[in-house]
Design a protein around this motif. Structure first.
Motif, PDB file in Angstrom:
ATOM      1  N   ILE A  25       0.835  -1.203   0.000  1.00  0.00           N
ATOM      2  CA  ILE A  25       0.000   0.000   0.000  1.00  0.00           C
ATOM      3  C   ILE A  25       0.871   1.254   0.000  1.00  0.00           C
ATOM      4  CG2 ILE A  25      -1.704   1.309   1.326  1.00  0.00           C
ATOM      5  CD1 ILE A  25      -2.819  -1.372   2.293  1.00  0.00           C
ATOM      6  N   MET A  26       1.924   1.247   0.811  1.00  0.00           N
ATOM      7  CA  MET A  26       2.813   2.410   0.879  1.00  0.00           C
ATOM      8  C   MET A  26       3.565   2.613  -0.439  1.00  0.00           C
ATOM      9  SD  MET A  26       2.335   3.958   3.698  1.00  0.00           S
ATOM     10  CE  MET A  26       0.618   3.482   3.454  1.00  0.00           C
ATOM     11  N   GLN A  27       3.895   1.515  -1.104  1.00  0.00           N
ATOM     12  CA  GLN A  27       4.545   1.650  -2.415  1.00  0.00           C
ATOM     13  C   GLN A  27       3.598   2.266  -3.427  1.00  0.00           C
ATOM     14  OE1 GLN A  27       5.831  -2.467  -2.836  1.00  0.00           O
ATOM     15  NE2 GLN A  27       7.965  -1.898  -2.542  1.00  0.00           N
ATOM     16  N   PHE A  28       2.316   1.923  -3.328  1.00  0.00           N
ATOM     17  CA  PHE A  28       1.332   2.551  -4.217  1.00  0.00           C
ATOM     18  C   PHE A  28       1.218   4.044  -3.909  1.00  0.00           C
ATOM     19  CE2 PHE A  28      -3.125   3.724  -5.222  1.00  0.00           C
ATOM     20  CZ  PHE A  28      -3.050   3.568  -6.592  1.00  0.00           C
ATOM     21  N   VAL A  29       1.279   4.399  -2.621  1.00  0.00           N
ATOM     22  CA  VAL A  29       1.277   5.816  -2.230  1.00  0.00           C
ATOM     23  C   VAL A  29       2.487   6.524  -2.825  1.00  0.00           C
ATOM     24  CG1 VAL A  29       1.468   7.401  -0.274  1.00  0.00           C
ATOM     25  CG2 VAL A  29      -0.045   5.410  -0.128  1.00  0.00           C
ATOM     26  N   LEU A  30       3.650   5.861  -2.770  1.00  0.00           N
ATOM     27  CA  LEU A  30       4.870   6.428  -3.362  1.00  0.00           C
ATOM     28  C   LEU A  30       4.697   6.662  -4.854  1.00  0.00           C
ATOM     29  CD1 LEU A  30       7.975   7.054  -3.361  1.00  0.00           C
ATOM     30  CD2 LEU A  30       8.326   4.606  -3.736  1.00  0.00           C
ATOM     31  N   ILE A  31       4.177   5.641  -5.558  1.00  0.00           N
ATOM     32  CA  ILE A  31       3.990   5.740  -7.006  1.00  0.00           C
ATOM     33  C   ILE A  31       3.010   6.847  -7.364  1.00  0.00           C
ATOM     34  CG2 ILE A  31       2.998   4.512  -8.991  1.00  0.00           C
ATOM     35  CD1 ILE A  31       4.150   1.939  -7.782  1.00  0.00           C
ATOM     36  N   THR A  32       1.961   7.010  -6.565  1.00  0.00           N
ATOM     37  CA  THR A  32       0.871   7.921  -6.914  1.00  0.00           C
ATOM     38  C   THR A  32       1.113   9.346  -6.449  1.00  0.00           C
ATOM     39  OG1 THR A  32      -0.653   6.047  -6.710  1.00  0.00           O
ATOM     40  CG2 THR A  32      -1.617   8.248  -6.780  1.00  0.00           C
ATOM     41  N   PHE A  33       1.505   9.521  -5.185  1.00  0.00           N
ATOM     42  CA  PHE A  33       1.526  10.865  -4.603  1.00  0.00           C
ATOM     43  C   PHE A  33       2.914  11.473  -4.481  1.00  0.00           C
ATOM     44  CE2 PHE A  33      -2.306   8.798  -2.855  1.00  0.00           C
ATOM     45  CZ  PHE A  33      -3.262   9.679  -3.374  1.00  0.00           C
ATOM     46  N   ILE A  34       3.963  10.690  -4.696  1.00  0.00           N
ATOM     47  CA  ILE A  34       5.321  11.229  -4.613  1.00  0.00           C
ATOM     48  C   ILE A  34       5.935  11.387  -6.006  1.00  0.00           C
ATOM     49  CG2 ILE A  34       7.619  10.924  -3.632  1.00  0.00           C
ATOM     50  CD1 ILE A  34       5.407  11.398  -1.575  1.00  0.00           C
ATOM     51  N   ILE A  35       5.888  10.312  -6.797  1.00  0.00           N
ATOM     52  CA  ILE A  35       6.540  10.336  -8.107  1.00  0.00           C
ATOM     53  C   ILE A  35       5.705  11.096  -9.136  1.00  0.00           C
ATOM     54  CG2 ILE A  35       7.392   8.908 -10.016  1.00  0.00           C
ATOM     55  CD1 ILE A  35       8.078   6.747  -8.015  1.00  0.00           C
ATOM     56  N   LEU A  36       4.412  10.798  -9.212  1.00  0.00           N
ATOM     57  CA  LEU A  36       3.563  11.382 -10.260  1.00  0.00           C
ATOM     58  C   LEU A  36       3.568  12.910 -10.276  1.00  0.00           C
ATOM     59  CD1 LEU A  36       1.511  10.888 -12.550  1.00  0.00           C
ATOM     60  CD2 LEU A  36      -0.282  10.866 -10.800  1.00  0.00           C
ATOM     61  N   PRO A  37       3.399  13.601  -9.151  1.00  0.00           N
ATOM     62  CA  PRO A  37       3.301  15.070  -9.208  1.00  0.00           C
ATOM     63  C   PRO A  37       4.556  15.771  -9.701  1.00  0.00           C
ATOM     64  CG  PRO A  37       2.435  14.227  -7.125  1.00  0.00           C
ATOM     65  CD  PRO A  37       3.160  13.093  -7.782  1.00  0.00           C
ATOM     66  N   VAL A  38       5.731  15.141  -9.569  1.00  0.00           N
ATOM     67  CA  VAL A  38       6.969  15.834  -9.943  1.00  0.00           C
ATOM     68  C   VAL A  38       7.354  15.611 -11.402  1.00  0.00           C
ATOM     69  CG1 VAL A  38       7.805  15.667  -7.578  1.00  0.00           C
ATOM     70  CG2 VAL A  38       8.476  13.924  -9.234  1.00  0.00           C
ATOM     71  N   LEU A  39       6.631  14.774 -12.123  1.00  0.00           N
ATOM     72  CA  LEU A  39       6.980  14.501 -13.515  1.00  0.00           C
ATOM     73  C   LEU A  39       6.456  15.608 -14.425  1.00  0.00           C
ATOM     74  CD1 LEU A  39       6.201  10.670 -13.674  1.00  0.00           C
ATOM     75  CD2 LEU A  39       8.447  11.769 -13.559  1.00  0.00           C
ATOM     76  N   PRO A  40       7.236  15.980 -15.449  1.00  0.00           N
ATOM     77  CA  PRO A  40       6.783  17.037 -16.378  1.00  0.00           C
ATOM     78  C   PRO A  40       5.601  16.577 -17.215  1.00  0.00           C
ATOM     79  CG  PRO A  40       8.828  16.026 -17.151  1.00  0.00           C
ATOM     80  CD  PRO A  40       8.585  15.480 -15.779  1.00  0.00           C
ATOM     81  N   ASN A  41       4.630  17.461 -17.361  1.00  0.00           N
ATOM     82  CA  ASN A  41       3.416  17.143 -18.113  1.00  0.00           C
ATOM     83  C   ASN A  41       3.476  17.789 -19.494  1.00  0.00           C
ATOM     84  OD1 ASN A  41       0.901  16.344 -18.912  1.00  0.00           O
ATOM     85  ND2 ASN A  41      -0.231  17.637 -17.496  1.00  0.00           N
ATOM     86  N   ARG A  42       4.398  17.331 -20.316  1.00  0.00           N
ATOM     87  CA  ARG A  42       4.513  17.806 -21.695  1.00  0.00           C
ATOM     88  C   ARG A  42       5.160  16.723 -22.542  1.00  0.00           C
ATOM     89  NH1 ARG A  42       9.564  20.077 -23.078  1.00  0.00           N
ATOM     90  NH2 ARG A  42      11.071  20.178 -21.354  1.00  0.00           N
ATOM     91  N   ALA A  43       4.955  16.828 -23.851  1.00  0.00           N
ATOM     92  CA  ALA A  43       5.415  15.795 -24.778  1.00  0.00           C
ATOM     93  C   ALA A  43       6.893  15.971 -25.106  1.00  0.00           C
ATOM     94  CB  ALA A  43       4.589  15.830 -26.056  1.00  0.00           C
ATOM     95  N   PHE A  44       7.577  14.859 -25.305  1.00  0.00           N
ATOM     96  CA  PHE A  44       8.990  14.849 -25.675  1.00  0.00           C
ATOM     97  C   PHE A  44       9.177  13.922 -26.874  1.00  0.00           C
ATOM     98  CE2 PHE A  44       9.074  16.011 -21.210  1.00  0.00           C
ATOM     99  CZ  PHE A  44      10.068  16.968 -21.141  1.00  0.00           C
ATOM    100  N   GLY A  45      10.306  14.090 -27.553  1.00  0.00           N
ATOM    101  CA  GLY A  45      10.733  13.143 -28.564  1.00  0.00           C
ATOM    102  C   GLY A  45       9.983  13.245 -29.878  1.00  0.00           C
ATOM    103  N   PRO A  46      10.386  12.375 -30.842  1.00  0.00           N
ATOM    104  CA  PRO A  46       9.717  12.336 -32.141  1.00  0.00           C
ATOM    105  C   PRO A  46       8.237  11.982 -31.989  1.00  0.00           C
ATOM    106  CG  PRO A  46      11.761  11.055 -32.158  1.00  0.00           C
ATOM    107  CD  PRO A  46      11.476  11.399 -30.731  1.00  0.00           C
ATOM    108  N   PHE A  47       7.413  12.551 -32.853  1.00  0.00           N
ATOM    109  CA  PHE A  47       5.961  12.326 -32.884  1.00  0.00           C
ATOM    110  C   PHE A  47       5.248  12.900 -31.654  1.00  0.00           C
ATOM    111  CE2 PHE A  47       8.046   8.578 -34.826  1.00  0.00           C
ATOM    112  CZ  PHE A  47       7.731   8.851 -36.159  1.00  0.00           C
ATOM    113  N   GLU A  48       6.019  13.418 -30.677  1.00  0.00           N
ATOM    114  CA  GLU A  48       5.461  14.070 -29.490  1.00  0.00           C
ATOM    115  C   GLU A  48       4.378  13.219 -28.821  1.00  0.00           C
ATOM    116  OE1 GLU A  48       4.193  17.985 -30.496  1.00  0.00           O
ATOM    117  OE2 GLU A  48       6.245  18.730 -30.684  1.00  0.00           O
ATOM    118  N   VAL A  49       4.687  11.963 -28.584  1.00  0.00           N
ATOM    119  CA  VAL A  49       3.732  11.073 -27.922  1.00  0.00           C
ATOM    120  C   VAL A  49       4.218  10.637 -26.537  1.00  0.00           C
ATOM    121  CG1 VAL A  49       2.770  10.198 -30.076  1.00  0.00           C
ATOM    122  CG2 VAL A  49       4.751   9.048 -29.038  1.00  0.00           C
ATOM    123  N   LEU A  50       5.468  10.968 -26.195  1.00  0.00           N
ATOM    124  CA  LEU A  50       6.026  10.527 -24.919  1.00  0.00           C
ATOM    125  C   LEU A  50       5.890  11.636 -23.885  1.00  0.00           C
ATOM    126  CD1 LEU A  50       9.230   8.716 -26.219  1.00  0.00           C
ATOM    127  CD2 LEU A  50       6.966   7.765 -25.768  1.00  0.00           C
TER     128      LEU A  50
END
Length: 313
Positions: A25-50
């Motif tokens: 459960i704590m690992q799911f909390v880590l995945i959801t509330f710690i890692i997710l918010p700090v990731l950039p929300n924009r497209a990268f790379g060719p075709f801009e799908v990543l």
């Protein structure tokens, strides 16, 4: 006040969960509330799908559904029975369920029939996961894709329930599932999802629609989540995938059935492989018929192949 009121119920809940479960459960909390918010929300790379944020959001969705099945297992325990064992196994991972019951069939030949039925039920639950994933990512595609996918699910479900009804009174213990929230597994799925998404975009750009079927079959061999989420993600920006993306998912599902039959056979022996192959032949033939007979499918397939052939000489 509410927590105090349910003090005894909360204690009973905590007693059913061991340290490994709380860690999950704590690992799911880590995945959801710690890692997710700090990731950039924009497209990268060719075709801009990543898009790192959107990719990890798909990881959260898959891990969350698997964790739900894992927690249900903890409450119902090993004696969940054949039907519930298949349902829980499919909710956590149908491939892992195939591996567990394939090994059990090899160790105990008398349990091979029950093992094959559990694997069939788990394979049915895969379609429920697929429908949920499409509905969450692209509600518009869900309206188009749901009817043929539900029909395909029924083709798998009906023989599964018929076989289960014949052995419903036999006992079966479900193997202990692995923790579905491990960070390594989450990262692996995120990479797989990104690769499939990039492969779909690159294939459509360079090879046209026909190349997508090959990517769908290749991706569906080992995992249905990646091809499902990738297709649903691209559907909102591509009218062709919106209209015909369900066929990629059906093809991926058929490839997944073939892979699980081979996997079960390699683990459970030749006799068990014949059982699984005979059972999976029913939905596989059903999938072929759906692709050919569903309204406009055959015409669209011929049109796509002809158009691509003309474009590439």
């Amino acid at each position: 006040a509410i927590l105090l009121q349910f003090k005894f119920e909360l204690h009973a809940f905590a007693e059913k969960l061991g340290m490994s479960d709380l860690k999950a459960i704590m690992q799911f909390v880590l995945i959801t509330f710690i890692i997710l918010p700090v990731l950039p929300n924009r497209a990268f790379g060719p075709f801009e799908v990543l898009n790192p944020f959107e990719t990890w959001l798909m990881v959260v969705l898959i891990v969350g559904m698997s964790l739900g099945g894992y927690i249900i297992y903890k409450f119902f325990g090993r004696d969940a029975g054949i039907l519930l064992g298949g349902v829980i196994g499919g909710a956590i991972s149908s491939t892992a369920t195939t591996v567990s019951y394939g090994r059990r069939a090899k160790d105990n030949a008398s349990s091979s029939r029950i093992a094959s039925i559990v694997i069939m039920i788990a394979s049915t639950v895969v379609f429920a996961r697929v429908l949920i994933e499409i509905a969450v990512v692209s509600p518009e595609m869900f309206r188009i894709a749901a009817p043929p996918i539900i029909v395909f699910m029924l083709v798998v479900m009906v023989p599964s329930l018929v076989l289960w009804y014949r052995v419903r009174n036999e006992s079966s213990q479900m193997p202990e599932p692995e923790n579905p929230t491990q960070l390594k597994s989450a990262i692996t799925f995120g990479v797989m999802y990104s690769l499939v998404l990039f492969a779909l975009a690159a294939t459509q750009y360079y090879l046209g629609q026909t190349g997508l079927y090959f990517v769908a079959a290749l991706s569906g061999l080992t995992d249905m989540d990646a091809i499902t989420l990738s297709t649903a993600r691209m559907a909102d920006s591509d009218p062709l995938i919106m209209a015909y993306g369900w066929r990629l998912i059906v093809i991926g599902s058929m490839a997944n059935l073939v892979f699980k039959a081979l996997l079960a056979g390699s683990l459970g022996g030749w006799h068990f492989m014949k059982q699984i192959t005979a059972l999976f032949a029913i939905p596989f033939i059903g999938g072929v018929l759906i692709l050919l007979l569903w309204p406009d499918t055959g015409f669209s397939l011929v049109k796509v192949i002809s158009t691509t052939a003309l474009q590439h000489g």
